[in-house]
Scaffold this motif. Structure first.
Motif, PDB file in Angstrom:
ATOM      1  N   TRP A   1       0.835  -1.218   0.000  1.00 49.77           N
ATOM      2  CA  TRP A   1       0.000   0.000   0.000  1.00 49.77           C
ATOM      3  C   TRP A   1       0.864   1.260   0.000  1.00 49.77           C
ATOM      4  CZ3 TRP A   1      -0.685   3.883   3.753  1.00 49.77           C
ATOM      5  CH2 TRP A   1      -1.760   4.747   3.501  1.00 49.77           C
ATOM      6  N   MET A   2       1.920   1.282   0.798  1.00 45.42           N
ATOM      7  CA  MET A   2       2.781   2.454   0.890  1.00 45.42           C
ATOM      8  C   MET A   2       3.592   2.646  -0.389  1.00 45.42           C
ATOM      9  SD  MET A   2       4.026   2.423   4.889  1.00 45.42           S
ATOM     10  CE  MET A   2       4.713   4.073   4.743  1.00 45.42           C
ATOM     11  N   LYS A   3       3.959   1.542  -1.053  1.00 45.57           N
ATOM     12  CA  LYS A   3       4.642   1.667  -2.341  1.00 45.57           C
ATOM     13  C   LYS A   3       3.735   2.291  -3.387  1.00 45.57           C
ATOM     14  CE  LYS A   3       7.843  -2.229  -1.792  1.00 45.57           C
ATOM     15  NZ  LYS A   3       8.236  -3.575  -2.292  1.00 45.57           N
ATOM     16  N   LEU A   4       2.466   1.853  -3.399  1.00 46.18           N
ATOM     17  CA  LEU A   4       1.508   2.438  -4.339  1.00 46.18           C
ATOM     18  C   LEU A   4       1.291   3.917  -4.034  1.00 46.18           C
ATOM     19  CD1 LEU A   4      -1.142  -0.443  -4.515  1.00 46.18           C
ATOM     20  CD2 LEU A   4       0.488   0.228  -6.294  1.00 46.18           C
ATOM     21  N   LYS A   5       1.238   4.266  -2.735  1.00 46.06           N
ATOM     22  CA  LYS A   5       1.077   5.666  -2.365  1.00 46.06           C
ATOM     23  C   LYS A   5       2.269   6.504  -2.820  1.00 46.06           C
ATOM     24  CE  LYS A   5      -1.476   7.504   0.112  1.00 46.06           C
ATOM     25  NZ  LYS A   5      -2.648   8.387  -0.169  1.00 46.06           N
ATOM     26  N   SER A   6       3.479   5.916  -2.722  1.00 48.72           N
ATOM     27  CA  SER A   6       4.679   6.653  -3.130  1.00 48.72           C
ATOM     28  C   SER A   6       4.739   6.871  -4.638  1.00 48.72           C
ATOM     29  CB  SER A   6       5.933   5.899  -2.671  1.00 48.72           C
ATOM     30  OG  SER A   6       6.067   4.674  -3.370  1.00 48.72           O
ATOM     31  N   LEU A   7       3.988   6.056  -5.401  1.00 42.41           N
ATOM     32  CA  LEU A   7       3.951   6.218  -6.860  1.00 42.41           C
ATOM     33  C   LEU A   7       3.082   7.404  -7.283  1.00 42.41           C
ATOM     34  CD1 LEU A   7       3.699   2.570  -8.244  1.00 42.41           C
ATOM     35  CD2 LEU A   7       5.445   4.259  -8.813  1.00 42.41           C
ATOM     36  N   GLN A   8       2.197   7.835  -6.413  1.00 44.68           N
ATOM     37  CA  GLN A   8       1.282   8.919  -6.789  1.00 44.68           C
ATOM     38  C   GLN A   8       2.006  10.215  -7.148  1.00 44.68           C
ATOM     39  OE1 GLN A   8      -2.007   9.586  -4.168  1.00 44.68           O
ATOM     40  NE2 GLN A   8      -2.638   7.443  -4.139  1.00 44.68           N
ATOM     41  N   PRO A   9       2.861  10.763  -6.269  1.00 36.52           N
ATOM     42  CA  PRO A   9       3.529  12.017  -6.651  1.00 36.52           C
ATOM     43  C   PRO A   9       4.438  11.868  -7.866  1.00 36.52           C
ATOM     44  CG  PRO A   9       4.420  11.142  -4.592  1.00 36.52           C
ATOM     45  CD  PRO A   9       3.201  10.355  -4.891  1.00 36.52           C
ATOM     46  N   ALA A  10       5.100  10.706  -7.983  1.00 38.60           N
ATOM     47  CA  ALA A  10       5.965  10.489  -9.150  1.00 38.60           C
ATOM     48  C   ALA A  10       5.145  10.405 -10.430  1.00 38.60           C
ATOM     49  CB  ALA A  10       6.780   9.208  -8.953  1.00 38.60           C
ATOM     50  N   SER A  11       3.966   9.770 -10.343  1.00 37.34           N
ATOM     51  CA  SER A  11       3.095   9.673 -11.521  1.00 37.34           C
ATOM     52  C   SER A  11       2.556  11.046 -11.916  1.00 37.34           C
ATOM     53  CB  SER A  11       1.942   8.721 -11.242  1.00 37.34           C
ATOM     54  OG  SER A  11       2.413   7.421 -10.945  1.00 37.34           O
ATOM     55  N   LYS A  12       2.250  11.880 -10.913  1.00 31.87           N
ATOM     56  CA  LYS A  12       1.779  13.230 -11.213  1.00 31.87           C
ATOM     57  C   LYS A  12       2.854  14.047 -11.904  1.00 31.87           C
ATOM     58  CE  LYS A  12      -1.628  13.545  -7.494  1.00 31.87           C
ATOM     59  NZ  LYS A  12      -2.013  14.246  -6.231  1.00 31.87           N
ATOM     60  N   VAL A  13       4.116  13.879 -11.477  1.00 33.35           N
ATOM     61  CA  VAL A  13       5.213  14.586 -12.143  1.00 33.35           C
ATOM     62  C   VAL A  13       5.339  14.143 -13.594  1.00 33.35           C
ATOM     63  CG1 VAL A  13       7.717  14.907 -12.178  1.00 33.35           C
ATOM     64  CG2 VAL A  13       6.485  14.983 -10.003  1.00 33.35           C
ATOM     65  N   LEU A  14       5.241  12.826 -13.821  1.00 34.56           N
ATOM     66  CA  LEU A  14       5.296  12.300 -15.191  1.00 34.56           C
ATOM     67  C   LEU A  14       4.154  12.857 -16.033  1.00 34.56           C
ATOM     68  CD1 LEU A  14       6.393  10.330 -17.356  1.00 34.56           C
ATOM     69  CD2 LEU A  14       4.925   8.566 -16.336  1.00 34.56           C
ATOM     70  N   ASN A  15       2.979  12.905 -15.449  1.00 32.64           N
ATOM     71  CA  ASN A  15       1.823  13.415 -16.187  1.00 32.64           C
ATOM     72  C   ASN A  15       1.997  14.892 -16.546  1.00 32.64           C
ATOM     73  OD1 ASN A  15      -1.137  13.005 -17.013  1.00 32.64           O
ATOM     74  ND2 ASN A  15      -1.277  14.771 -15.647  1.00 32.64           N
ATOM     75  N   ASN A  16       2.505  15.693 -15.589  1.00 35.06           N
ATOM     76  CA  ASN A  16       2.688  17.118 -15.851  1.00 35.06           C
ATOM     77  C   ASN A  16       3.772  17.384 -16.885  1.00 35.06           C
ATOM     78  OD1 ASN A  16       0.704  17.781 -13.986  1.00 35.06           O
ATOM     79  ND2 ASN A  16       2.163  17.979 -12.294  1.00 35.06           N
TER      80      ASN A  16
END
Length: 350
Positions: A206-221
């Protein structure tokens, strides 16, 4: 601003005029369409003065001897040029015959008319409805038609309240499938998955998936933001290259043209994939290019997920977001946890 459309079935009687005037005031109506008023031409000024003194009015007496339909509005709230019959007729033709029209979301009982009879002689029906086109949905898609009680008529009045859309809620994280095809996505996931964040296996995942959120947002931006602008820019580059090729064709320009076409296809499919995922329309195949349709569905879904009005414990309708938030706190605070805890934890989040 609230508007009303009502098959009033006669307003010649004095008590009906008084009740209608009070109803318009209680509901804060500023624009009303009254059908089947049964008011004769020589009486309309007197009747309107009893109900809505000082308001402007349109009627259909000259077009239909027995029409007796009135359209009234408060000039202190509505501004603009007088509406002509030609403009109304064009609106009718455009909405009902030439463009896709949909019925508004509505509240109340399904049957909104009755013949006021008893027993087996009683007949009920759904005779009146309100509609809007795609342009209306883009601006007022959150509007819900409320069918009130018939009161002094045998038709239920249709109440439509226009208010601005409030969107102060925190947006939830959404995973877009187009990220998976990007070259840097899998390395990003591998780096995050090597990290150990908890001893418990489920909590670790769960914490690994949570840590992917900000990185995914950076990729998206960085790669997927402002797709529409990228499509427009690529389209302009393609047209410029084709103009150059028409006058001075070279291998370099032809190769650049091929690359521009590939980029245009790439960004177009990415945009369509994102709209398809947001709208949750499963049956449309990728490549149909129904961007306007997707966008309309996304807007409609966004409007549906909002709370724009509630009825308080005191029976009062609330429209202001701050008052709605306070009413939720009051309602649930008395039932689940001490109110002091609710206020300190929730007051800035609702």
């Amino acid at each position: 601003m609230s508007s009303l459309f009502w098959n009033i079935r006669g307003i010649n009687k004095r008590y009906k005029q008084k009740e209608l005037k009070k109803y318009l005031g209680n509901k804060r109506i500023r624009l009303a369409g009254l059908i089947e008023t049964r008011v004769k031409d020589h009486n309309k000024a007197r009747v309107l003065n009893n109900i809505v003194p000082g308001w402007k009015a349109l009627n259909n007496y000259q077009q239909a001897d027995n029409g007796r339909n009135l359209f009234v509005w408060d000039p202190s709230w509505l501004f603009g040029n007088p509406v002509s019959l030609q403009e109304v007729q064009d609106f009718y033709n455009a909405c009902m015959q030439h463009i896709d029209v949909y019925e508004h979301p509505w509240q109340a009982d399904y049957y909104i008319w009755s013949n006021k009879q008893q027993g087996p002689e009683r007949i009920t029906s759904r005779t009146n409805r309100s509609f809007g086109n795609s342009e209306w949905m883009l601006k007022w898609g959150q509007v819900v038609t409320l069918y009130d009680l018939p009161f002094i008529s045998d038709h239920a009045p249709m109440l439509i309240t226009l208010q601005q859309q409030f969107s102060h809620r925190h947006a939830s994280f959404n995973f877009f499938n187009v990220w998976v095809d990007h070259d840097s996505f899998l390395p990003l996931v591998k780096d995050k998955w090597k990290e150990e964040r908890a001893k418990n296996h489920m909590q670790n995942v769960w914490m690994k998936l949570k840590s992917l959120q900000p990185a995914s947002k950076v990729l998206n931006n960085q790669e997927f933001k402002f797709i529409r602008l990228k499509i427009d820019k690529t389209r302009e580059e393609l047209l410029h290259l084709q103009e150059e090729i028409a006058h001075h064709p070279t291998d370099t320009l032809i190769q650049q043209e091929k690359q521009a076409l590939l980029n245009l296809e790439k960004w177009s499919l990415i945009e369509e994939s994102a709209f398809k995922q947001k709208s949750r329309v499963k049956w449309v195949k990728l490549g149909d290019s129904n961007n306007k349709y997707f966008f309309d569905v996304c807007k409609e879904r966004s409007h549906r997920s909002q709370i724009l009005e509630i009825t308080s414990l005191a029976g009062i309708k609330l429209y202001d977001p701050q008052k709605i938030k306070e009413e939720f706190i009051l309602f649930y605070g008395d039932r689940w946890v001490p109110r002091q805890f609710v206020y300190c934890r929730c007051a800035n989040k609702l």
